[in-house]
Design a protein around this motif. Structure first.
Motif, PDB file in Angstrom:
ATOM      1  N   TYR A   1     -32.308  13.426  19.960  1.00 28.05           N
ATOM      2  CA  TYR A   1     -32.761  13.369  18.560  1.00 28.05           C
ATOM      3  C   TYR A   1     -33.247  14.736  18.084  1.00 28.05           C
ATOM      4  O   TYR A   1     -33.053  15.113  16.930  1.00 28.05           O
ATOM      5  CB  TYR A   1     -33.872  12.325  18.392  1.00 28.05           C
ATOM      6  CG  TYR A   1     -33.382  10.889  18.514  1.00 28.05           C
ATOM      7  CD1 TYR A   1     -32.564  10.339  17.530  1.00 28.05           C
ATOM      8  CD2 TYR A   1     -33.730  10.093  19.595  1.00 28.05           C
ATOM      9  CE1 TYR A   1     -32.115   9.030  17.626  1.00 28.05           C
ATOM     10  CE2 TYR A   1     -33.281   8.777  19.708  1.00 28.05           C
ATOM     11  CZ  TYR A   1     -32.468   8.255  18.711  1.00 28.05           C
ATOM     12  OH  TYR A   1     -32.018   6.965  18.810  1.00 28.05           O
ATOM     13  N   GLN A   2     -33.872  15.477  19.007  1.00 32.76           N
ATOM     14  CA  GLN A   2     -34.393  16.806  18.634  1.00 32.76           C
ATOM     15  C   GLN A   2     -33.271  17.756  18.213  1.00 32.76           C
ATOM     16  O   GLN A   2     -33.476  18.646  17.401  1.00 32.76           O
ATOM     17  CB  GLN A   2     -35.126  17.432  19.824  1.00 32.76           C
ATOM     18  CG  GLN A   2     -36.459  16.810  20.113  1.00 32.76           C
ATOM     19  CD  GLN A   2     -37.581  17.618  19.486  1.00 32.76           C
ATOM     20  OE1 GLN A   2     -37.765  17.586  18.285  1.00 32.76           O
ATOM     21  NE2 GLN A   2     -38.307  18.344  20.302  1.00 32.76           N
TER      22      GLN A   2
ATOM     23  N   LEU B   1     -30.908  17.288  16.388  1.00 38.93           N
ATOM     24  CA  LEU B   1     -30.529  17.133  14.987  1.00 38.93           C
ATOM     25  C   LEU B   1     -31.480  17.864  14.035  1.00 38.93           C
ATOM     26  O   LEU B   1     -31.249  17.904  12.833  1.00 38.93           O
ATOM     27  CB  LEU B   1     -30.439  15.639  14.617  1.00 38.93           C
ATOM     28  CG  LEU B   1     -29.459  14.823  15.467  1.00 38.93           C
ATOM     29  CD1 LEU B   1     -29.367  13.396  14.959  1.00 38.93           C
ATOM     30  CD2 LEU B   1     -28.075  15.458  15.479  1.00 38.93           C
ATOM     31  N   THR B   2     -32.547  18.455  14.582  1.00 35.38           N
ATOM     32  CA  THR B   2     -33.395  19.301  13.737  1.00 35.38           C
ATOM     33  C   THR B   2     -32.774  20.690  13.616  1.00 35.38           C
ATOM     34  O   THR B   2     -33.266  21.531  12.885  1.00 35.38           O
ATOM     35  CB  THR B   2     -34.813  19.461  14.322  1.00 35.38           C
ATOM     36  OG1 THR B   2     -34.696  20.052  15.619  1.00 35.38           O
ATOM     37  CG2 THR B   2     -35.506  18.125  14.449  1.00 35.38           C
TER      38      THR B   2
ATOM     39  N   SER C   1     -29.140  16.725   3.168  1.00 32.04           N
ATOM     40  CA  SER C   1     -29.924  15.813   4.005  1.00 32.04           C
ATOM     41  C   SER C   1     -29.206  14.490   4.223  1.00 32.04           C
ATOM     42  O   SER C   1     -29.433  13.829   5.219  1.00 32.04           O
ATOM     43  CB  SER C   1     -31.325  15.610   3.434  1.00 32.04           C
ATOM     44  OG  SER C   1     -31.245  14.940   2.198  1.00 32.04           O
ATOM     45  N   HIS C   2     -28.296  14.120   3.313  1.00 33.27           N
ATOM     46  CA  HIS C   2     -27.614  12.839   3.565  1.00 33.27           C
ATOM     47  C   HIS C   2     -26.674  12.938   4.757  1.00 33.27           C
ATOM     48  O   HIS C   2     -26.449  11.969   5.480  1.00 33.27           O
ATOM     49  CB  HIS C   2     -26.901  12.322   2.310  1.00 33.27           C
ATOM     50  CG  HIS C   2     -25.645  13.045   1.972  1.00 33.27           C
ATOM     51  ND1 HIS C   2     -24.419  12.648   2.449  1.00 33.27           N
ATOM     52  CD2 HIS C   2     -25.416  14.159   1.235  1.00 33.27           C
ATOM     53  CE1 HIS C   2     -23.486  13.476   2.007  1.00 33.27           C
ATOM     54  NE2 HIS C   2     -24.066  14.392   1.265  1.00 33.27           N
TER      55      HIS C   2
ATOM     56  N   VAL D   1     -27.286  14.907   7.431  1.00 32.84           N
ATOM     57  CA  VAL D   1     -28.160  14.881   8.602  1.00 32.84           C
ATOM     58  C   VAL D   1     -28.670  13.456   8.843  1.00 32.84           C
ATOM     59  O   VAL D   1     -28.698  12.977   9.983  1.00 32.84           O
ATOM     60  CB  VAL D   1     -29.332  15.870   8.427  1.00 32.84           C
ATOM     61  CG1 VAL D   1     -30.204  15.875   9.674  1.00 32.84           C
ATOM     62  CG2 VAL D   1     -28.810  17.267   8.143  1.00 32.84           C
ATOM     63  N   ALA D   2     -29.056  12.790   7.764  1.00 26.70           N
ATOM     64  CA  ALA D   2     -29.533  11.402   7.902  1.00 26.70           C
ATOM     65  C   ALA D   2     -28.441  10.527   8.513  1.00 26.70           C
ATOM     66  O   ALA D   2     -28.712   9.668   9.356  1.00 26.70           O
ATOM     67  CB  ALA D   2     -29.964  10.849   6.545  1.00 26.70           C
TER      68      ALA D   2
ATOM     69  N   TYR E   1     -28.426  10.992  12.231  1.00 26.64           N
ATOM     70  CA  TYR E   1     -29.470  10.185  12.869  1.00 26.64           C
ATOM     71  C   TYR E   1     -29.029   8.723  12.947  1.00 26.64           C
ATOM     72  O   TYR E   1     -29.264   8.033  13.933  1.00 26.64           O
ATOM     73  CB  TYR E   1     -30.785  10.275  12.088  1.00 26.64           C
ATOM     74  CG  TYR E   1     -31.607  11.513  12.386  1.00 26.64           C
ATOM     75  CD1 TYR E   1     -32.196  11.683  13.634  1.00 26.64           C
ATOM     76  CD2 TYR E   1     -31.789  12.508  11.433  1.00 26.64           C
ATOM     77  CE1 TYR E   1     -32.964  12.807  13.919  1.00 26.64           C
ATOM     78  CE2 TYR E   1     -32.549  13.641  11.711  1.00 26.64           C
ATOM     79  CZ  TYR E   1     -33.135  13.784  12.954  1.00 26.64           C
ATOM     80  OH  TYR E   1     -33.882  14.881  13.234  1.00 26.64           O
ATOM     81  N   ARG E   2     -28.398   8.267  11.868  1.00 24.69           N
ATOM     82  CA  ARG E   2     -27.970   6.873  11.842  1.00 24.69           C
ATOM     83  C   ARG E   2     -26.897   6.612  12.907  1.00 24.69           C
ATOM     84  O   ARG E   2     -26.981   5.645  13.655  1.00 24.69           O
ATOM     85  CB  ARG E   2     -27.438   6.504  10.448  1.00 24.69           C
ATOM     86  CG  ARG E   2     -27.586   5.027  10.100  1.00 24.69           C
ATOM     87  CD  ARG E   2     -26.902   4.682   8.792  1.00 24.69           C
ATOM     88  NE  ARG E   2     -25.472   4.961   8.817  1.00 24.69           N
ATOM     89  CZ  ARG E   2     -24.572   4.257   9.514  1.00 24.69           C
ATOM     90  NH1 ARG E   2     -24.956   3.224  10.227  1.00 24.69           N
ATOM     91  NH2 ARG E   2     -23.303   4.579   9.498  1.00 24.69           N
TER      92      ARG E   2
ATOM     93  N   SER F   1     -28.561   6.857  16.500  1.00 24.85           N
ATOM     94  CA  SER F   1     -29.422   5.732  16.874  1.00 24.85           C
ATOM     95  C   SER F   1     -28.605   4.450  16.971  1.00 24.85           C
ATOM     96  O   SER F   1     -28.827   3.626  17.855  1.00 24.85           O
ATOM     97  CB  SER F   1     -30.588   5.582  15.896  1.00 24.85           C
ATOM     98  OG  SER F   1     -30.131   5.417  14.575  1.00 24.85           O
ATOM     99  N   ASP F   2     -27.627   4.307  16.096  1.00 26.99           N
ATOM    100  CA  ASP F   2     -26.777   3.129  16.118  1.00 26.99           C
ATOM    101  C   ASP F   2     -25.969   3.063  17.409  1.00 26.99           C
ATOM    102  O   ASP F   2     -25.831   2.006  18.023  1.00 26.99           O
ATOM    103  CB  ASP F   2     -25.822   3.214  14.922  1.00 26.99           C
ATOM    104  CG  ASP F   2     -25.525   1.852  14.365  1.00 26.99           C
ATOM    105  OD1 ASP F   2     -26.467   1.060  14.257  1.00 26.99           O
ATOM    106  OD2 ASP F   2     -24.345   1.588  14.069  1.00 26.99           O
TER     107      ASP F   2
ATOM    108  N   TYR G   1     -26.632   4.444  20.341  1.00 23.78           N
ATOM    109  CA  TYR G   1     -27.457   4.181  21.524  1.00 23.78           C
ATOM    110  C   TYR G   1     -28.000   2.752  21.506  1.00 23.78           C
ATOM    111  O   TYR G   1     -28.069   2.089  22.535  1.00 23.78           O
ATOM    112  CB  TYR G   1     -28.598   5.200  21.612  1.00 23.78           C
ATOM    113  CG  TYR G   1     -29.060   5.363  23.039  1.00 23.78           C
ATOM    114  CD1 TYR G   1     -28.226   5.961  23.976  1.00 23.78           C
ATOM    115  CD2 TYR G   1     -30.288   4.866  23.460  1.00 23.78           C
ATOM    116  CE1 TYR G   1     -28.611   6.077  25.303  1.00 23.78           C
ATOM    117  CE2 TYR G   1     -30.687   4.983  24.781  1.00 23.78           C
ATOM    118  CZ  TYR G   1     -29.853   5.585  25.690  1.00 23.78           C
ATOM    119  OH  TYR G   1     -30.237   5.700  27.007  1.00 23.78           O
ATOM    120  N   HIS G   2     -28.371   2.309  20.322  1.00 24.10           N
ATOM    121  CA  HIS G   2     -28.859   0.950  20.130  1.00 24.10           C
ATOM    122  C   HIS G   2     -27.814  -0.065  20.604  1.00 24.10           C
ATOM    123  O   HIS G   2     -28.098  -0.965  21.391  1.00 24.10           O
ATOM    124  CB  HIS G   2     -29.147   0.778  18.633  1.00 24.10           C
ATOM    125  CG  HIS G   2     -29.727  -0.537  18.251  1.00 24.10           C
ATOM    126  ND1 HIS G   2     -28.963  -1.600  17.849  1.00 24.10           N
ATOM    127  CD2 HIS G   2     -31.006  -0.966  18.203  1.00 24.10           C
ATOM    128  CE1 HIS G   2     -29.758  -2.622  17.578  1.00 24.10           C
ATOM    129  NE2 HIS G   2     -31.000  -2.257  17.779  1.00 24.10           N
TER     130      HIS G   2
END
Lengths: 331, 345
Positions: free
Chosen positions: A118-119, A121-122, A130-131, A133-134, A137-138, A141-142, A144-145
């Motif tokens: 996650y880091q 992605l900074t 930002s959309h 980058v967001a 993240y989506r 996380s999706d 790995y989830h």
């Protein structure tokens, strides 16, 4: 052929990926060593997929590097978890992380790797919207989830009740989705068109499932050490894969009950592994898997249609042609 | 605002707690077995961290509704660390019931911890404003890394009896527990859209409360007060954890006593006698007092910094958390009560 491409074209990219991964994150030298051990090895295929997706739509791979490193770290975290859950002591001929440092350390290191994923992605350029980058993240996380959910469900599943389709669905959750999302993310970061990004995702989905089936097949063939694991490993630990699920539903009654017994046994002798493999052949499971692989590779080829001509597209077509190439599967 | 009445406080907090519960309960998987495990993993605890998110935001003028996704994400991160910590420390009980790994198995605990944390990121990443999504994911990832680093340091330092840099040990105490408290108050402040210096101040507030919390946990593991939370007395000694207390004792004891302590630690500490002996040395060395003093200082500073906020029920609730919530199930109430009162009603 694939080895040549990997070495000639991708060698330098792999160095860039390694430069991003093999960095010290701790003040204590022993913790750094532990981390390096955790992220070393493998072919960086998840990172390469993100970068390939980016270049396939005409993007510059630098734009996708943070996501490439993020996916690779998430992949490494999942391998540590997998090896703990499967009690595997070797991977590609090297001791697994928990075999070397212990299961408690493996739990913590898997958290470290995920947090570093996650880091990453900074580290996108400030100019990135930002959309985008967001969305990274989506996707991360999706992915790995879904992977965790797939593993949890696999442990819970009533094995006898699993159909071939169930095994493919689990395989997609556990590994296919990551391949799909790596390519999708790359396409998005390379500012590809919607149709191209979708094409990359579909290609990833088909090739990911095909790879899983090839892996299942290899594990009952005599490709020694295709992952550094013993032949018939899935059978040994009673793991339900496409082949076993097929055989348990389609074989004749006697074979079915014998195979059920063998899969339920705690520990199989080598002769029993051989017997299980024979049962799989006799039931037609091996043939069914081969047909399924052919169909998936065909879908993968078709899905590449909307993609512009590029070295990467050529490379993807080569991968389809040589999907069974032992190099992909040997250490 | 009308004159605040302390009698409104319980209802005010209860309302926030139930809003948090409702949001937590809304998460489902299309699989009853997974739902059952999920419910077990998420149940229990005092919800201090999500409450801190909500209260910090409201104390700075933000609205309750906008805080709940963040609050739930913080609680899920906390539960993830609970699952993995209990697994790593091999603690069988937590708050009077079996730890997750003892109930469902170690593999499931490992996987469920990852499922919880990725659910937290998923919630944040899908916030409507992609600017918020990115900012909060960045904040979480920084904290998540620090917390994991503290845990790795903790595991890797077990059994090391040489003298260590006290600052590093203190930092590890912060990383283990202070991080998630810092995340809670900082997130609350950011959700209230206040200026960076205020965000900083709220982050520091959480950091102090959380790190004090960890030091007091260490103390209570020695004096047996922590047993009421289900952790075995002296379990830190059995694991030979590098707490601030142990490190401070090793650094300050006279050479002869230090060697004696090291010799005791070098044995496998299994008999109640040996454990009590080590605990006695730690007490006598002044290390326990030192840890308690440090915790008390931070809690006092935290309360001071709260008194500069505008008067509100949220502020009163935050003060009550620093004062009392930490105290439930332990004897910290006395300790906090004995710290000098500061500008508070």
């Amino acid at each position: 052929m694939l080895r040549l491409i990997y070495q000639a074209i991708l060698g330098r990219v792999v160095e860039e990926i390694n430069a991003g991964l093999l960095v010290d994150s701790f003040r204590e030298p022993d913790l750094n060593r532990m981390y390096i051990q955790a992220v070393s090895g493998g072919r960086r295929s998840r990172a390469l997929l993100v970068l390939a997706g980016c270049e396939a739509v005409g993007g510059r791979r630098r734009a996708a590097m943070p996501m490439a490193l993020a996916m690779e770290l998430a992949h490494k975290a999942s391998l540590i978890v997998d090896d703990v859950v499967d009690r595997d002591l070797l991977r590609r001929g090297r001791p697994t992380f928990h075999a070397r440092y212990g299961p408690r350390q493996a739990v913590v290191m898997s958290d470290i790797l995920m947090s570093l994923a996650y880091q990453q992605l900074t580290k996108f350029d400030r100019s990135d919207e930002s959309h985008v980058v967001a969305e990274c993240y989506r996707l991360l996380s999706d992915t790995y989830h879904t992977m965790c959910l797939g593993e949890i469900q696999e442990l819970l599943l009533d094995e006898g009740g699993m159909s071939e389709d169930n095994t493919l669905a689990v395989a997609h959750k556990k590994s296919g989705l990551m391949i799909e999302n790596c390519l999708r993310a790359g396409g998005m970061l390379g500012r590809g068109q919607e149709a191209e990004i979708a094409a990359l995702g579909e290609f990833g989905r088909s090739i990911g499932l095909a790879f899983q089936l090839i892996n299942d097949l290899n594990s009952v063939k005599d490709i020694e050490g295709h992952t550094g694991r013993p032949v018939g490993n899935d059978l040994r630990i009673g793991r339900m894969n496409f082949l076993a699920a097929h055989a348990l539903r389609r074989a004749n009654a006697a074979d079915r009950s014998r195979l059920g017994q063998l899969l339920a046994a705690d520990e199989l002798e080598t002769t029993q592994v051989q017997e299980s493999i024979e049962l799989l052949h006799r039931s037609g499971a091996v043939r069914a898997a081969e047909e399924q692989i052919r169909a998936l590779l065909e879908e993968a080829r078709k899905s590449l249609g909307p993609l512009r001509l590029s070295i990467i597209k050529t490379l993807f077509l080569k991968v389809i042609d040589h999907a069974g190439d032992p190099w992909l599967w040997t250490s | 605002m009308d004159k605040l009445s302390p009698s409104e406080l319980p209802a005010y907090v209860a309302e926030r707690l139930s809003a948090i519960e409702r949001r937590l309960a809304a998460i489902h998987f299309d699989d009853p077995q997974v739902d059952e495990m999920w419910a077990y993993a998420v149940a229990g605890g005092r919800r201090i961290r999500p409450l801190l998110v909500v209260l910090s935001c409201e104390a700075l003028g933000g609205a309750l509704d906008g805080t709940l996704t963040g609050a739930v994400a913080v609680e899920l991160s906390h539960k993830a660390s609970v699952l993995h910590d209990d697994l790593v420390d091999e603690d069988t009980y937590r708050r009077g019931r079996l730890a997750f790994h003892a109930q469902f198995g170690q593999d499931q605990a490992l996987l469920m911890g990852h499922l919880l944390i990725s659910t937290a990121f998923r919630l944040l990443a899908s916030l409507q404003s992609s600017y918020s999504a990115t900012t909060y994911c960045q904040l979480f990832s920084r904290i998540f890394f620090l917390a994991a680093r503290g845990q790795l340091w903790d595991v890797a330092s077990e059994g090391r009896d040489e003298i260590q840099d006290l600052d590093r040990v203190l930092e590890a105490e912060y990383e283990k527990t202070g991080t998630l408290f810092e995340l809670s108050t900082e997130l609350g402040a950011r959700l209230a859209c206040v200026e960076p210096p205020t965000v900083e101040r709220m982050a520091l507030l959480g950091r102090k409360i959380g790190t004090a919390f960890q030091l007091l946990n260490d103390t209570n593991n020695l004096n047996g007060l922590e047993e009421s939370t289900g952790r075995m007395r002296y379990s830190d000694l059995v694991r030979r954890k590098r707490t601030l207390i142990l490190s401070y004792a090793l650094a300050t004891l006279p050479a002869a006593e230090r060697s004696h302590l090291q010799a005791l630690l070098a044995e496998r500490l299994v008999t109640p006698d040996a454990l009590a002996q080590v605990a006695e040395i730690l007490e006598r060395s002044g290390a326990v007092d030192q840890a308690v003093r440090q915790a008390r200082t931070w809690l006092r500073e935290a309360r001071n910094s709260l008194s500069s906020l505008p008067d509100s029920l949220a502020r009163h609730a935050l003060a009550a958390i620093t004062r009392e919530t930490i105290a439930t199930a332990t004897d910290w109430s006395q300790l906090i009560a004995s710290s000098p009162a500061t500008g508070e009603p």
